[in-house]
Design an enzyme around this catalytic site. Structure first.
Site, PDB file in Angstrom:
ATOM      1  N   GLU A  51       0.825  -1.201   0.000  1.00  0.00           N
ATOM      2  CA  GLU A  51       0.000   0.000   0.000  1.00  0.00           C
ATOM      3  C   GLU A  51       0.868   1.264   0.000  1.00  0.00           C
ATOM      4  O   GLU A  51       0.567   2.234  -0.722  1.00  0.00           O
ATOM      5  CB  GLU A  51      -0.930   0.007   1.224  1.00  0.00           C
ATOM      6  CG  GLU A  51      -1.902  -1.155   1.255  1.00  0.00           C
ATOM      7  CD  GLU A  51      -1.374  -2.373   1.997  1.00  0.00           C
ATOM      8  OE1 GLU A  51      -2.193  -3.132   2.541  1.00  0.00           O
ATOM      9  OE2 GLU A  51      -0.128  -2.568   2.033  1.00  0.00           O
ATOM     10  N   CYS A  77      -2.433  -3.958   6.952  1.00  0.00           N
ATOM     11  CA  CYS A  77      -2.038  -4.254   8.324  1.00  0.00           C
ATOM     12  C   CYS A  77      -2.485  -3.137   9.268  1.00  0.00           C
ATOM     13  O   CYS A  77      -2.624  -1.981   8.877  1.00  0.00           O
ATOM     14  CB  CYS A  77      -0.531  -4.478   8.421  1.00  0.00           C
ATOM     15  SG  CYS A  77       0.475  -3.025   8.036  1.00  0.00           S
ATOM     16  N   CYS A  86      -0.516   0.070   7.547  1.00  0.00           N
ATOM     17  CA  CYS A  86      -0.917   0.486   6.196  1.00  0.00           C
ATOM     18  C   CYS A  86      -2.329   1.045   6.168  1.00  0.00           C
ATOM     19  O   CYS A  86      -2.647   1.910   5.342  1.00  0.00           O
ATOM     20  CB  CYS A  86      -0.797  -0.692   5.235  1.00  0.00           C
ATOM     21  SG  CYS A  86       0.907  -1.193   4.927  1.00  0.00           S
ATOM     22  N   ALA A 166      17.038 -42.391  -9.153  1.00  0.00           N
ATOM     23  CA  ALA A 166      18.444 -42.634  -9.483  1.00  0.00           C
ATOM     24  C   ALA A 166      18.601 -44.092  -9.869  1.00  0.00           C
ATOM     25  O   ALA A 166      17.761 -44.948  -9.548  1.00  0.00           O
ATOM     26  CB  ALA A 166      19.349 -42.320  -8.292  1.00  0.00           C
ATOM     27  N   TRP A 174      21.150 -36.211 -15.584  1.00  0.00           N
ATOM     28  CA  TRP A 174      19.880 -35.658 -15.125  1.00  0.00           C
ATOM     29  C   TRP A 174      18.761 -36.531 -15.667  1.00  0.00           C
ATOM     30  O   TRP A 174      18.745 -36.863 -16.851  1.00  0.00           O
ATOM     31  CB  TRP A 174      19.711 -34.231 -15.608  1.00  0.00           C
ATOM     32  CG  TRP A 174      20.756 -33.315 -15.086  1.00  0.00           C
ATOM     33  CD1 TRP A 174      21.852 -32.859 -15.745  1.00  0.00           C
ATOM     34  CD2 TRP A 174      20.786 -32.715 -13.789  1.00  0.00           C
ATOM     35  NE1 TRP A 174      22.571 -32.005 -14.948  1.00  0.00           N
ATOM     36  CE2 TRP A 174      21.924 -31.900 -13.740  1.00  0.00           C
ATOM     37  CE3 TRP A 174      19.958 -32.790 -12.672  1.00  0.00           C
ATOM     38  CZ2 TRP A 174      22.272 -31.162 -12.598  1.00  0.00           C
ATOM     39  CZ3 TRP A 174      20.293 -32.049 -11.553  1.00  0.00           C
ATOM     40  CH2 TRP A 174      21.433 -31.254 -11.525  1.00  0.00           C
ATOM     41  N   THR A 200      22.213 -36.823   0.951  1.00  0.00           N
ATOM     42  CA  THR A 200      22.263 -36.058  -0.298  1.00  0.00           C
ATOM     43  C   THR A 200      23.512 -35.190  -0.345  1.00  0.00           C
ATOM     44  O   THR A 200      24.143 -35.039  -1.401  1.00  0.00           O
ATOM     45  CB  THR A 200      20.997 -35.192  -0.436  1.00  0.00           C
ATOM     46  OG1 THR A 200      19.857 -36.055  -0.498  1.00  0.00           O
ATOM     47  CG2 THR A 200      21.049 -34.326  -1.685  1.00  0.00           C
ATOM     48  N   ASP A 204      25.808 -35.944  -3.479  1.00  0.00           N
ATOM     49  CA  ASP A 204      25.695 -35.004  -4.604  1.00  0.00           C
ATOM     50  C   ASP A 204      26.448 -33.695  -4.409  1.00  0.00           C
ATOM     51  O   ASP A 204      26.627 -32.942  -5.365  1.00  0.00           O
ATOM     52  CB  ASP A 204      24.221 -34.679  -4.865  1.00  0.00           C
ATOM     53  CG  ASP A 204      23.407 -35.897  -5.246  1.00  0.00           C
ATOM     54  OD1 ASP A 204      24.002 -36.880  -5.732  1.00  0.00           O
ATOM     55  OD2 ASP A 204      22.175 -35.877  -5.047  1.00  0.00           O
ATOM     56  N   ARG A 211      19.686 -20.572  -8.499  1.00  0.00           N
ATOM     57  CA  ARG A 211      20.627 -20.120  -9.522  1.00  0.00           C
ATOM     58  C   ARG A 211      19.986 -19.955 -10.898  1.00  0.00           C
ATOM     59  O   ARG A 211      20.434 -19.127 -11.684  1.00  0.00           O
ATOM     60  CB  ARG A 211      21.789 -21.129  -9.666  1.00  0.00           C
ATOM     61  CG  ARG A 211      22.580 -21.367  -8.416  1.00  0.00           C
ATOM     62  CD  ARG A 211      23.739 -22.339  -8.665  1.00  0.00           C
ATOM     63  NE  ARG A 211      23.302 -23.630  -9.197  1.00  0.00           N
ATOM     64  CZ  ARG A 211      22.784 -24.601  -8.458  1.00  0.00           C
ATOM     65  NH1 ARG A 211      22.600 -24.442  -7.165  1.00  0.00           N
ATOM     66  NH2 ARG A 211      22.431 -25.752  -9.020  1.00  0.00           N
ATOM     67  N   GLU A 295      14.370 -31.113  -0.784  1.00  0.00           N
ATOM     68  CA  GLU A 295      15.000 -31.830  -1.894  1.00  0.00           C
ATOM     69  C   GLU A 295      15.961 -32.837  -1.279  1.00  0.00           C
ATOM     70  O   GLU A 295      17.098 -32.509  -0.976  1.00  0.00           O
ATOM     71  CB  GLU A 295      15.739 -30.865  -2.830  1.00  0.00           C
ATOM     72  CG  GLU A 295      14.818 -29.947  -3.598  1.00  0.00           C
ATOM     73  CD  GLU A 295      15.475 -29.354  -4.842  1.00  0.00           C
ATOM     74  OE1 GLU A 295      16.370 -30.019  -5.414  1.00  0.00           O
ATOM     75  OE2 GLU A 295      15.087 -28.246  -5.234  1.00  0.00           O
TER      76      GLU A 295
END
Length: 364
Positions: A51, A77, A86, A166, A174, A200, A204, A211, A295
Site C-alpha cells: 500500500e 495491516c 498500512c 536414481a 539428469w 544427499t 551429490d 541459480r 530436496e
C-alpha cells in the site's frame, strides 16, 4: 488489464523478495476506474508494504488519490511492526474505497485493518472467490504458519515415469530435462528454507541455492545431519546464504570446524539416532519460515512423510523408464493398500518434455 489481474501480478513480483512478510500487491485507480494512479508490491522485510509503495508511486506521478479505489490482495495491516500500519496510511491519504482479496490471518491484524478503514468512513469490498483463491495460493506458506503455527512443506522429487530417482549406482543427473530444473528453482525461490539430508550432501554435494531463475533473496540452506558428517569443504558453504545444520552431535572438533565455515548448529532431540523432524520444522517456523522446500533422498523423504507434516508433493516425471533403481520415498514395507499415504492431485501440467504434478496430502 482488469484491476484484480494487475493487482495479483503485482503481488507475484514480491516472490523471492518479501519473505517472511506475505506477497502483496496494491493498485490505486481513480474513482471511475478509468485511470491507474499508483501501484506497488511488498518490498524486502523491513521495507515498505504494498500500500505504501502504491501511494508513493501515485505521489511520484503527481496523482491525487483522494476518493480513489484501492485494490489490495491482503487486508491492510493494523499494527506497528517494522513499518507503520498500512490502514492508517490509506486513511491519511483520503482514499474512498478499499477492495480486499483476503483477510489477514496474522493475529495482530485479523480484521482490525478492515475495522479501522470502516471507522474512518472508507468503503470496504471483497474480491471474487477466484481472486481470493489465487491470492491465498501465492501466500500458502504465510497462511499455514499463521493458522497452524508451522510452515507449508513442499517435497520436490524428480523421477522417471516408473518412479526412479536414481540408478542403483546412484547416477541421477539428469533424469528430468532443463525446463524442469529451471521450474524447480522457481519453486526454490518461493521457499524460506531448502531442506535436505546428510545423505544427499555426501552423494551429490549440492549448493541448494537459487541459480536458474532471478531472485533478490536466497533461502536458508538446512541439513538434517545427526552426527555432523557434513564436510567443511562442501559446496554449501560457498553460496551466499546461511547454512543451518540440525544435529544431535556434541563432537567439539566437528562443531568447531563447521562453525568456522559459517554453519549455524541447531541442536535437535534424537531418538534411536534419528533427529526429531517435527522439532526441525518447528524450529524453522520459529524463524518465520513460511515455505520449506525439501530436496532429499528416499530415506529423509520417507521419514518426513511419516511425520504427517508434508503438505505437498512437487513431482517432475520424465518420459523414460529406468527399471531398477532408487525410489521416491522409503515408506515400506506396507502390509495393505490402505496403509498408503493418500494425496489429491492439485495441478498437472507439462513442463518442457516432462510432467509436473502438484499433489496435496489428503487431510481428514
Amino acid at each position: 488489464m482488469e484491476p484484480w489481474l494487475l493487482t495479483l501480478a503485482l503481488a507475484e513480483q514480491a516472490v523471492g523478495l518479501s519473505d517472511p512478510n506475505p506477497r502483496v500487491g496494491c493498485l490505486i485507480v481513480s474513482a471511475d476506474g478509468a485511470t491507474v494512479l499508483g501501484q506497488g508490491h511488498t518490498q524486502a522485510a523491513g521495507g515498505p508494504h504494498a500500500e505504501v509503495m502504491a501511494l508513493r508511486d501515485a505521489q511520484a506521478r503527481g496523482a491525487d488519490v483522494r476518493g480513489a479505489t484501492v485494490y489490495v490482495t491482503l487486508e491492510p495491516c493494523a499494527h506497528h511492526g517494522r513499518t507503520p500500519p498500512c490502514c492508517d496510511a490509506l486513511v491519511a491519504a483520503g482514499v474512498g474505497r478499499v477492495e480486499i482479496a483476503l483477510r489477514d490471518p496474522n493475529p495482530l491484524v485479523d480484521g482490525q485493518g478492515t475495522a479501522r478503514l470502516l471507522a474512518a468512513g472508507i468503503g470496504v469490498g471483497h474480491a471474487p472467490e477466484a481472486v481470493a483463491h489465487r491470492a491465498r495460493e501465492l501466500n500458502i506458506g504465510f497462511f499455514a504458519r499463521m493458522e497452524r503455527g508451522r510452515p507449508w512443506v513442499r517435497m520436490k522429487i524428480a523421477a522417471s515415469l516408473d518412479g526412479r530417482t536414481a540408478l542403483p549406482n546412484g547416477a541421477s543427473q539428469w533424469i528430468t530435462a532443463t525446463a524442469s530444473r529451471v521450474d524447480g528453482h522457481a519453486f526454490r525461490r518461493r521457499a524460506g528454507a531448502v531442506l535436505t539430508g546428510i545423505g544427499t550432501v555426501l552423494a551429490d554435494d549440492p549448493a541448494l541455492d537459487v541459480r536458474l531463475v532471478p531472485t533478490e533473496r536466497q533461502p536458508l540452506r538446512c541439513i538434517v545431519d545427526a552426527r555432523l558428517d557434513t564436510p567443511p569443504t562442501a559446496r554449501l558453504f560457498d553460496a551466499p546464504s546461511p547454512v543451518i545444520l540440525f544435529t544431535a552431535s556434541s563432537d567439539p572438533t566437528r562443531r568447531a570446524a563447521l562453525a568456522a565455515r559459517g554453519a549455524e548448529l541447531v541442536d535437535v532431540p534424537a531418538h534411536d539416532g534419528r533427529l526429531d523432524l517435527a522439532a526441525v520444522l518447528d524450529a524453522l517456523a520459529a524463524r518465520h519460515v513460511n515455505e520449506v522446500h525439501v530436496e532429499a533422498g528416499a530415506r529423509l523423504n520417507g521419514a518426513l512423510l511419516r511425520t504427517g507434516r508434508v503438505d505437498e508433493l512437487l513431482a517432475y516425471l520424465a518420459p523414460t523408464l529406468l527399471g531398477e533403481g532408487r525410489g521416491m520415498a522409503a515408506l515400506g514395507p506396507l502390509e495393505s493398500l490402505g496403509q498408503g499415504l493418500a494425496f489429491d492431485f492439485h495441478e498437472v501440467v507439462k513442463v518442457g518434455t516432462d510432467l509436473r504434478i502438484l499433489a496435496r496430502t489428503r487431510r481428514p
